[in-house]
Motif scaffolding. Structure first.
Motif, short mmCIF file in Angstrom:
data_model
loop_
_atom_site.label_atom_id
_atom_site.label_comp_id
_atom_site.label_asym_id
_atom_site.label_seq_id
_atom_site.Cartn_x
_atom_site.Cartn_y
_atom_site.Cartn_z
N ALA A 163 23.44 28.17 -24.48
CA ALA A 163 24.24 28.49 -25.39
C ALA A 163 23.38 29.30 -26.28
O ALA A 163 23.62 30.35 -27.00
CB ALA A 163 24.74 27.38 -26.12
N LEU A 199 32.80 26.08 -27.64
CA LEU A 199 31.46 26.77 -27.66
C LEU A 199 31.55 28.20 -27.37
O LEU A 199 30.72 29.02 -28.26
CB LEU A 199 30.87 25.93 -26.77
CG LEU A 199 29.29 26.39 -26.74
CD1 LEU A 199 28.45 26.37 -27.95
CD2 LEU A 199 28.58 25.52 -25.36
N THR A 251 35.87 21.78 -24.98
CA THR A 251 34.49 21.79 -25.66
C THR A 251 33.82 23.14 -25.27
O THR A 251 33.11 23.81 -26.24
CB THR A 251 33.72 20.83 -25.32
OG1 THR A 251 34.31 19.39 -25.98
CG2 THR A 251 32.18 20.80 -26.05
N TRP A 265 26.03 22.99 -34.76
CA TRP A 265 27.44 22.73 -34.22
C TRP A 265 26.98 21.76 -32.86
O TRP A 265 27.87 20.99 -32.45
CB TRP A 265 28.12 24.20 -33.71
CG TRP A 265 29.58 23.78 -33.37
CD1 TRP A 265 30.62 23.71 -34.05
CD2 TRP A 265 29.92 23.77 -31.84
NE1 TRP A 265 31.46 23.60 -33.25
CE2 TRP A 265 31.08 23.63 -31.90
CE3 TRP A 265 29.23 23.65 -30.93
CZ2 TRP A 265 31.96 23.34 -30.78
CZ3 TRP A 265 29.68 23.55 -29.50
CH2 TRP A 265 31.17 23.46 -29.54
N LEU A 266 26.18 22.35 -32.11
CA LEU A 266 25.80 21.77 -30.80
C LEU A 266 25.34 20.30 -30.97
O LEU A 266 25.67 19.62 -30.22
CB LEU A 266 24.64 22.58 -30.04
CG LEU A 266 24.89 24.04 -29.53
CD1 LEU A 266 23.78 24.45 -29.34
CD2 LEU A 266 25.90 23.74 -28.27
#
Length: 202
Positions: A84, A152, A148, A190-191
């Protein structure tokens, strides 16, 4: 002198249109200006394309495809978090190094939405699905809810596009470098809050 195929000519006109649209917008990108940028006769452009709208459709597909290429060619990572982070940075760097493509993407996305909203959505969905596929592959060894992955992908796209719009507006490389780090830190936060740590290797 070797004969240039119609397909090669169309590719030349699409690339020329990217530069003209970036400089003058969709309305200012006349077929004459595009032909001049491609260093080709105007008659050849009209032979390859029945209308400016047909050419703009190809431009829209081209710029969307370039963004998909960036996602696909991003160096594979074994971990979802690293993947990501790499995807976000790669797209931001693409904006940074390809300002004409980024500017044209904004112009032709709005044009496509006005011309044929369903087609515009289909092209955008294809790019987002490429992003989700890459994230799913990186998450293969983890139990990640599909929702999710969707969230993401949205976060990455929003951060990258927000960065791109700011960069295209101000064009300040030193500020852009700082904003890349800010965007990366937002994704990292966020992760950290949404993903459980990966199971330890045995």
């Amino acid at each position: 002198m070797p004969r240039i195929s119609a397909a090669e000519r169309r590719s030349d006109f699409v690339r020329a249109a990217v530069d003209v649209i970036a400089a003058r917008g969709v309305d200012g990108a006349t077929t004459r200006r595009i032909a001049e940028q491609a260093q080709a006769p105007l008659a050849t452009l009209h032979y390859c394309y029945d209308s400016k709208e047909d050419l703009l459709t190809d431009v829209f597909e081209f710029v969307a495809g370039r963004f998909r290429d960036v996602i696909v060619s991003s160096e594979p990572r074994a971990d979802l978090v690293l993947t990501a982070q790499a995807l976000l940075r790669d797209v931001m760097e693409f904006y940074l190094e390809s300002p004409n493509l980024g500017s044209t993407a904004l112009e032709v996305t709005n044009w496509a939405r006005r011309q044929n909203r369903d087609h515009a959505i289909t092209v955008y969905d294809k790019a987002m699905e490429t992003l989700r596929d890459t994230l799913r592959s990186a998450a293969a060894d983890r139990s990640i809810e599909p929702e999710t992955i969707d969230h993401l992908a949205y976060v990455i796209a929003s951060l990258a596009d927000g960065f791109g719009l700011n960069w295209l507006t101000y064009g300040d490389r030193s500020t852009a470098a700082e904003q890349m780090e800010i965007s990366a830190s937002v994704l990292e936060s966020w992760l950290a809050t949404r993903l459980e740590p990966a199971p330890a290797a045995r």
